[in-house]
Design a protein around this motif. Sequence first.
Motif, PDB file in Angstrom:
ATOM      1  N   ASP A 104       4.981  16.553  -1.276  1.00 43.33           N
ATOM      2  CA  ASP A 104       6.435  16.485  -1.123  1.00 43.33           C
ATOM      3  C   ASP A 104       6.963  17.823  -1.646  1.00 43.33           C
ATOM      4  OD1 ASP A 104       9.118  15.949  -1.081  1.00 43.33           O
ATOM      5  OD2 ASP A 104       8.977  13.974  -2.045  1.00 43.33           O
ATOM      6  N   LEU A 124       7.757   6.602   4.150  1.00 47.54           N
ATOM      7  CA  LEU A 124       6.586   6.574   3.278  1.00 47.54           C
ATOM      8  C   LEU A 124       6.810   5.590   2.131  1.00 47.54           C
ATOM      9  CD1 LEU A 124       3.869   7.970   2.522  1.00 47.54           C
ATOM     10  CD2 LEU A 124       5.253   9.499   1.092  1.00 47.54           C
ATOM     11  N   MET A 135      -5.713   9.542  -0.559  1.00 47.32           N
ATOM     12  CA  MET A 135      -4.472   9.820   0.149  1.00 47.32           C
ATOM     13  C   MET A 135      -3.729  10.928  -0.585  1.00 47.32           C
ATOM     14  SD  MET A 135      -1.378   7.332   1.236  1.00 47.32           S
ATOM     15  CE  MET A 135      -2.031   6.921   2.826  1.00 47.32           C
ATOM     16  N   ASP A 143       0.855  -1.181   0.000  1.00 43.29           N
ATOM     17  CA  ASP A 143       0.000   0.000   0.000  1.00 43.29           C
ATOM     18  C   ASP A 143       0.898   1.241   0.000  1.00 43.29           C
ATOM     19  OD1 ASP A 143      -2.301   1.489   0.098  1.00 43.29           O
ATOM     20  OD2 ASP A 143      -2.976   0.729   2.036  1.00 43.29           O
ATOM     21  N   THR A 144       0.308   2.366  -0.348  1.00 44.39           N
ATOM     22  CA  THR A 144       0.999   3.631  -0.135  1.00 44.39           C
ATOM     23  C   THR A 144       0.648   4.057   1.281  1.00 44.39           C
ATOM     24  OG1 THR A 144       0.918   4.248  -2.447  1.00 44.39           O
ATOM     25  CG2 THR A 144       1.148   6.038  -0.855  1.00 44.39           C
ATOM     26  N   SER A 145       1.599   3.918   2.160  1.00 46.08           N
ATOM     27  CA  SER A 145       1.328   4.175   3.565  1.00 46.08           C
ATOM     28  C   SER A 145       2.637   4.589   4.227  1.00 46.08           C
ATOM     29  CB  SER A 145       0.750   2.911   4.198  1.00 46.08           C
ATOM     30  OG  SER A 145       0.382   3.120   5.537  1.00 46.08           O
ATOM     31  N   PHE A 146       2.600   4.730   5.543  1.00 46.25           N
ATOM     32  CA  PHE A 146       3.801   5.246   6.177  1.00 46.25           C
ATOM     33  C   PHE A 146       3.944   4.701   7.588  1.00 46.25           C
ATOM     34  CE2 PHE A 146       2.191   7.994   9.454  1.00 46.25           C
ATOM     35  CZ  PHE A 146       0.848   7.967   9.138  1.00 46.25           C
ATOM     36  N   HIS A 158       9.347   5.683  -0.830  1.00 50.22           N
ATOM     37  CA  HIS A 158       9.179   6.919  -1.584  1.00 50.22           C
ATOM     38  C   HIS A 158      10.060   7.994  -0.951  1.00 50.22           C
ATOM     39  CE1 HIS A 158       7.162   9.842  -4.104  1.00 50.22           C
ATOM     40  NE2 HIS A 158       7.055  10.616  -3.030  1.00 50.22           N
ATOM     41  N   VAL A 159      10.024   8.034   0.364  1.00 49.05           N
ATOM     42  CA  VAL A 159      10.964   8.884   1.084  1.00 49.05           C
ATOM     43  C   VAL A 159      11.101   8.374   2.517  1.00 49.05           C
ATOM     44  CG1 VAL A 159       9.183  10.553   1.743  1.00 49.05           C
ATOM     45  CG2 VAL A 159      11.570  11.268   1.795  1.00 49.05           C
ATOM     46  N   ILE A 218       2.957   1.955  -3.153  1.00 47.13           N
ATOM     47  CA  ILE A 218       2.395   0.641  -3.446  1.00 47.13           C
ATOM     48  C   ILE A 218       3.079   0.004  -4.651  1.00 47.13           C
ATOM     49  CG2 ILE A 218       0.500   1.579  -4.846  1.00 47.13           C
ATOM     50  CD1 ILE A 218      -1.273  -0.664  -3.699  1.00 47.13           C
ATOM     51  N   GLU A 271      -5.057  11.805   4.730  1.00 43.57           N
ATOM     52  CA  GLU A 271      -5.849  10.694   4.197  1.00 43.57           C
ATOM     53  C   GLU A 271      -7.294  10.849   4.637  1.00 43.57           C
ATOM     54  OE1 GLU A 271      -4.087   6.968   5.378  1.00 43.57           O
ATOM     55  OE2 GLU A 271      -5.824   5.797   4.727  1.00 43.57           O
ATOM     56  N   THR A 289      -4.333   2.807  -8.694  1.00 42.69           N
ATOM     57  CA  THR A 289      -3.009   2.547  -9.263  1.00 42.69           C
ATOM     58  C   THR A 289      -2.643   1.061  -9.250  1.00 42.69           C
ATOM     59  OG1 THR A 289      -2.097   2.998  -7.087  1.00 42.69           O
ATOM     60  CG2 THR A 289      -2.027   4.788  -8.690  1.00 42.69           C
ATOM     61  N   ARG A 308      10.057   9.254   9.674  1.00 43.72           N
ATOM     62  CA  ARG A 308       8.838   8.952   8.921  1.00 43.72           C
ATOM     63  C   ARG A 308       9.235   8.225   7.643  1.00 43.72           C
ATOM     64  NH1 ARG A 308       7.376  13.797  11.097  1.00 43.72           N
ATOM     65  NH2 ARG A 308       5.261  13.954  11.972  1.00 43.72           N
ATOM     66  N   LEU A 349       1.347  14.346   4.814  1.00 43.38           N
ATOM     67  CA  LEU A 349       0.505  13.220   4.399  1.00 43.38           C
ATOM     68  C   LEU A 349      -0.879  13.432   4.987  1.00 43.38           C
ATOM     69  CD1 LEU A 349       1.655  10.780   2.826  1.00 43.38           C
ATOM     70  CD2 LEU A 349       1.562   9.506   4.960  1.00 43.38           C
ATOM     71  N   LYS A 402     -10.790   5.691  -0.837  1.00 44.14           N
ATOM     72  CA  LYS A 402      -9.753   6.126   0.099  1.00 44.14           C
ATOM     73  C   LYS A 402      -8.910   7.141  -0.633  1.00 44.14           C
ATOM     74  CE  LYS A 402      -6.005   3.752   1.567  1.00 44.14           C
ATOM     75  NZ  LYS A 402      -5.169   2.747   2.294  1.00 44.14           N
ATOM     76  N   ARG A 419       8.519  19.743   4.730  1.00 48.34           N
ATOM     77  CA  ARG A 419       8.748  19.181   3.387  1.00 48.34           C
ATOM     78  C   ARG A 419       7.709  18.138   3.001  1.00 48.34           C
ATOM     79  NH1 ARG A 419      13.510  15.285   1.059  1.00 48.34           N
ATOM     80  NH2 ARG A 419      12.101  14.508  -0.562  1.00 48.34           N
ATOM     81  N   ILE A 420       7.465  17.197   3.931  1.00 48.81           N
ATOM     82  CA  ILE A 420       6.568  16.079   3.618  1.00 48.81           C
ATOM     83  C   ILE A 420       5.279  16.217   4.419  1.00 48.81           C
ATOM     84  CG2 ILE A 420       6.245  13.568   3.832  1.00 48.81           C
ATOM     85  CD1 ILE A 420       8.320  14.004   1.807  1.00 48.81           C
TER      86      ILE A 420
END
Lengths: 401, 401, 401, 401
Positions: free
Chosen positions: B205, A343, B201, A159-162, A354-355, A346, B24, B257, A341, B22, B199, B19-20
């Motif tokens: 960045d 991130l 998200m 998933d795209t999550s963190f 991603h970072v 997916i 959701e 995606t 953090r 997030l 969902k 910078r980042i």
Amino acid sequence: MKRNISIEGLDQIPIERQRIELVERKCLGHPDSIADGVAESISRALSAAYLEECGVVLHHNTDQGEVVAGESIPQFGGGVITKPIYVLLSGRATKSFNGTNIPADAIAMEAARNYIKEILPTLNMDRDITVDSRMGMGSTDLRDVFQSCGTATIPRANDTSFGVGYAPFSEAESIVAGVAAYLDDQMRPKYPVIGQDCKIMCLRDGDDITLTVAMAFVDRYCASLDEYVEMKQFIQEQLAAVAKGLTTRKVTVAVNTADDIASESVFLTVSGTSAEMGDDGSVGRGNRANGLITPNRPMSMEATSGKNPINHIGKIYNLLANQIAADCVAKVDGIEEIYIRMLSQIGYPIDQPHVASAQVLTRPGTKVATVTSEIESIIDEWLEDVTSITERVIRGELKTF
Amino acid sequence: MKRNISIEGLDQIPIERQRIELVERKCLGHPDSIADGVAESISRALSAAYLEECGVVLHHNTDQGEVVAGESIPQFGGGVITKPIYVLLSGRATKSFNGTNIPADAIAMEAARNYIKEILPTLNMDRDITVDSRMGMGSTDLRDVFQSCGTATIPRANDTSFGVGYAPFSEAESIVAGVAAYLDDQMRPKYPVIGQDCKIMCLRDGDDITLTVAMAFVDRYCASLDEYVEMKQFIQEQLAAVAKGLTTRKVTVAVNTADDIASESVFLTVSGTSAEMGDDGSVGRGNRANGLITPNRPMSMEATSGKNPINHIGKIYNLLANQIAADCVAKVDGIEEIYIRMLSQIGYPIDQPHVASAQVLTRPGTKVATVTSEIESIIDEWLEDVTSITERVIRGELKTF
Amino acid sequence: MKRNISIEGLDQIPIERQRIELVERKCLGHPDSIADGVAESISRALSAAYLEECGVVLHHNTDQGEVVAGESIPQFGGGVITKPIYVLLSGRATKSFNGTNIPADAIAMEAARNYIKEILPTLNMDRDITVDSRMGMGSTDLRDVFQSCGTATIPRANDTSFGVGYAPFSEAESIVAGVAAYLDDQMRPKYPVIGQDCKIMCLRDGDDITLTVAMAFVDRYCASLDEYVEMKQFIQEQLAAVAKGLTTRKVTVAVNTADDIASESVFLTVSGTSAEMGDDGSVGRGNRANGLITPNRPMSMEATSGKNPINHIGKIYNLLANQIAADCVAKVDGIEEIYIRMLSQIGYPIDQPHVASAQVLTRPGTKVATVTSEIESIIDEWLEDVTSITERVIRGELKTF
Amino acid sequence: MKRNISIEGLDQIPIERQRIELVERKCLGHPDSIADGVAESISRALSAAYLEECGVVLHHNTDQGEVVAGESIPQFGGGVITKPIYVLLSGRATKSFNGTNIPADAIAMEAARNYIKEILPTLNMDRDITVDSRMGMGSTDLRDVFQSCGTATIPRANDTSFGVGYAPFSEAESIVAGVAAYLDDQMRPKYPVIGQDCKIMCLRDGDDITLTVAMAFVDRYCASLDEYVEMKQFIQEQLAAVAKGLTTRKVTVAVNTADDIASESVFLTVSGTSAEMGDDGSVGRGNRANGLITPNRPMSMEATSGKNPINHIGKIYNLLANQIAADCVAKVDGIEEIYIRMLSQIGYPIDQPHVASAQVLTRPGTKVATVTSEIESIIDEWLEDVTSITERVIRGELKTF
């Protein structure tokens, strides 16, 4: 491929200098923690079974489930649970793979019951609890992605999550963790009247620390109201001593403040958990991956317990971020606070977030620039070795709540 | 009695300059949101029934429950759900009071089914879902405390706990909220192919904003893979337009995606929710009280939905803190960011928190001292009128997730 | 192959001349009958779906399930159900076949809920009942046997088992059947206060017939105790008139004899069934295939309802035996009583029973020898056409309880 | 008050001279018998608890419940249960009385699990079974009637209902009972491969007796198909020897006739019961009170197991009728067959049935008139001492299925 790691300085009031700080821990017998522990024990049992049967951990996420409270009539000297606790297992697991059948429901049942037996030794497992499995199969798409992880390659993020983590613990955090450990390791073995369901809340208001403990007493080990009052007083003193050893601030400890001694309305239980009489529990509603609830700190809403330890970012990156933060503090001089953090994206390998971002609050006299490369190296090494998190989770070496 | 209100300046990097970031949101048809919505609808129905029957909202906490996924075989033009979704209602409620019986289980069942019917209009309520209640009674101690709230006095806090809120929304937060509202209010009414389970998200960045949307398509409204691809493209464009109207930063929108068009592996559902095929949901695991999940912001782990709106701090103070923060931003000039934390003390009136703290990041040119008294007044007024939160919750005017 | 048919004379006291005779019927709203009706409606719905999807009725046996009573507080003018009735669906069904998926759980849910809705029109389906499916898959061996029935050949018996039937009805049996029909067809449409849950018991002691009726009244259609007493009196008179039309013996009718009018303890319900408040029901515990319970007659213990109508002897031979018996009485002169027993042999075609036996009690003046060949022919014809039973069951033309 | 006892001669073909006779027994591990055994063990445990706590057996009827089959993959040498068996406990019980709370659900759970543990020693109680209680409270009317039985007077009948019994056993009945006892007492202790789930069906066609036994083999005690075949042959021979010792008729024994050795499709199980893989069970669907299913004999549809042993006619009169019949045959010369029917009247003392009727078929040379007064005395004595049935049931001395 070079990893995307970002280090930045943080310009904020250090936690110890903020006026109000709140820290909480729900110990193992709290209904939410029971749910977490069951979820994680199922994931570990499934992982072990998958490895043994198929040589690879198959898709599963058992980060779901509900502990529905029973009813009880505690009484000094020993009462009864009148209506069993009901534990619903849900989530999903792979039940057959390449012609091999894995009895996922049976494994889950056994893991859950064994875990509860261990946590709540005074609960009669044949009388006071029902464990019921409604686990399903995962959705096909995710499963497909998953199976590729049988190869030597790095698993791909589900998933795209963190995930988030930080270090070091503040004083208040250390006190909560220390008091919890003292209760579990030192006191309960000697005083079985102390139930597993303790909620420890620490409020620091400036330099005044108030520790409020809600603690289930086990009725069979407590003969009378007098004994209850006496024991409560004794525990308060013991915990105060522990807490005072961890801080120079003023500490007050209060156990079971809602008690009304006059009317004999006290926190007495048959089994040591409020799940026996009114308090439900759910996975992911209690402690974060570092064992605490810390509203002054960044937190992830993801339930760490029960998620598969192969490619579920909500599990791996939360555990990883805490490991990295602690490692940085241990190895790099001059860090006051560090926040990590991670991130994911997916479908991408989990060693390539991603970072991965670190925010560092340095100690007076240390410039961020001087610690940047060290921190970056540490992060990079942990990512390189990300699958070690998986292995340690399966071996039970990393706590998830 | 004077209230303990604390205002302090905050010295940190404003959210827009971090910078980042997030953000959701799990929309109404996401399994976790279904669980939240069911929990809250039950609490509202019980509150209404208690008021009608007893003239007072009786003790209940229905902030528990589990949505156990079913199984389905979606297909273009219309598939089937093969195994019903199972919804377990738990928590606790008062079932009799002063000789009056309140059919709490029946009320809960009806509220849950009506809510689901409304949220998932394509779900066959007689075929595809089982709602089962295992609600219990609360523990006696809390109930005793509770009943006193029938009087004109202010209810007493059920626990030592806290709530958090902030304002204003960042750009990323506004985009997520705006896109969600556009989907729900503008698009779905016209395009029923858009399922309720979305969902959203948002990753910012620097100045690059990526909006990743996982959106369940409803199969009966989608005749073919081509139509799916076309619709997905169309939705992406629409959402991008909405997002771009809310920021000058660069925006990319990606829907579903994880789709693999070649193998026809797409996010198609029969009913518009992934709860039909593999994804479980729980109360309190999704959006916070302001409708978002915001790891860059302080968050409370408490489930706001389903808790009683009379004296449960985990509900009232979270809602209140958000109202206060927004009110401050609306009425006081020069606030860049404001964070409100309200800490209760078990057994004390809820209009008298242990401390109500505001942390203010002022705009360049505004000194904290100049806004302090205004903020303090606003907080004091809201606390004076704290029971209005209860009333608005019961009337359904305040969203809890 | 010639069928093994055995006809023998019976030398016993005819039923009408036995001193004591007991006959009972549980009408449609009795908890056991609800369970039977649900089971049979599921089997019919599955059969229809299998036929439509696969062209053949696949293996299933839904002759299981439990109606777990709720709780209610009936009151004159309208009360409430406080705890929903819980209906567990079990048994087993084929869920996929030759690549076709049949949503057996969803079909079962829908059939069950639709049936209950029809039978209990005053039950609030969104509030007062939970239907939950735990249906499984059949064991492989039986399924294998079963699939061969897709061909044109006669299905093979699922078991070594038997069915029984007899004709004609005795007077007491006719009275019970007649009174039940009158209640259902004539009275309830006019007087909705008459609940569906009626148990009619008839005791004939020599020439004295006592009809004891336990009848759930529906509270919303009954304003007061006076109305209840009046209506009860009226119903007693009506039923007595019906009964007297069917016999020259002395008839007494008593409705709700357990009532205690003085203390207002009467058989009042919210929904017309005692399942709402204490009485559970199970499949196969109530009426036999002819709609009655007749301890003076041979009975089969098999649950006819819910069994698959293709090759389950416990269903087909019980229905068949009753059809044959009635047909013999209709077509052959001189039969006082006839008892049919059909015994299958597992794995053999169902038109070739191990033995089909008729025991005939002839009227004075008729010798058994004179009716033997006629009866044999009738039995042989019915066996030749045994699959018509299956067809009529699926079309709902044959009642199973 | 003189009891209403009626003795009449019976003019019918003795059972041994009827051409076709069918007798069946479902042994303890058959799913229906598991349900019966659980129901009865709960009633006994509740009765004991009520006596201990309140000095009187309180209202309960636990003659309900469902055994929902699991899924398993048996294999020679030892397989696995993949989905646990689910046992639903329902019925109703008194949970509080005169201020005393009786933990009925917990007692039921424990009794059920202990019983199953004993019956199915190879079942893993922590892995392969879920026991779930949904027991309710009885309806008020019946409870009122019931409580009066705390006094020294004779309890009053709960219903207008009846019981039946007969003696002696026919040859076929003796063979079934004898073979079952031999299996349970002699063979299984030596050969644990013999599962508890055996269904013994005996067909007597004239002087040919066929005994068909469906017997679950326990896989861990059976290393291979060859061993299975060999054991099956051995068991067949043993059972044939037992049967032949009980009759001079021709006997054939066939074990597991549905086996297909070539395709390895045999009746192999993990735990010794088909409940692990597809066969559900219900209370009251199996053996009658005398341990057999006997379609050639009058039978009661009432479930004897689980009903309260104080005033439930469906239990007491069925047990009593069998005791009386056996006693008559033991004490009175010249009885070929005797059938006892006891009919109660709701609300009347159970030692005063509406009628107790005996139908006697005397041996050649014995006139009915000569045995009438002896039989009447025996019936009268048993009724005088009717509460001894209750006591023996509670002590577990009378089997109910």
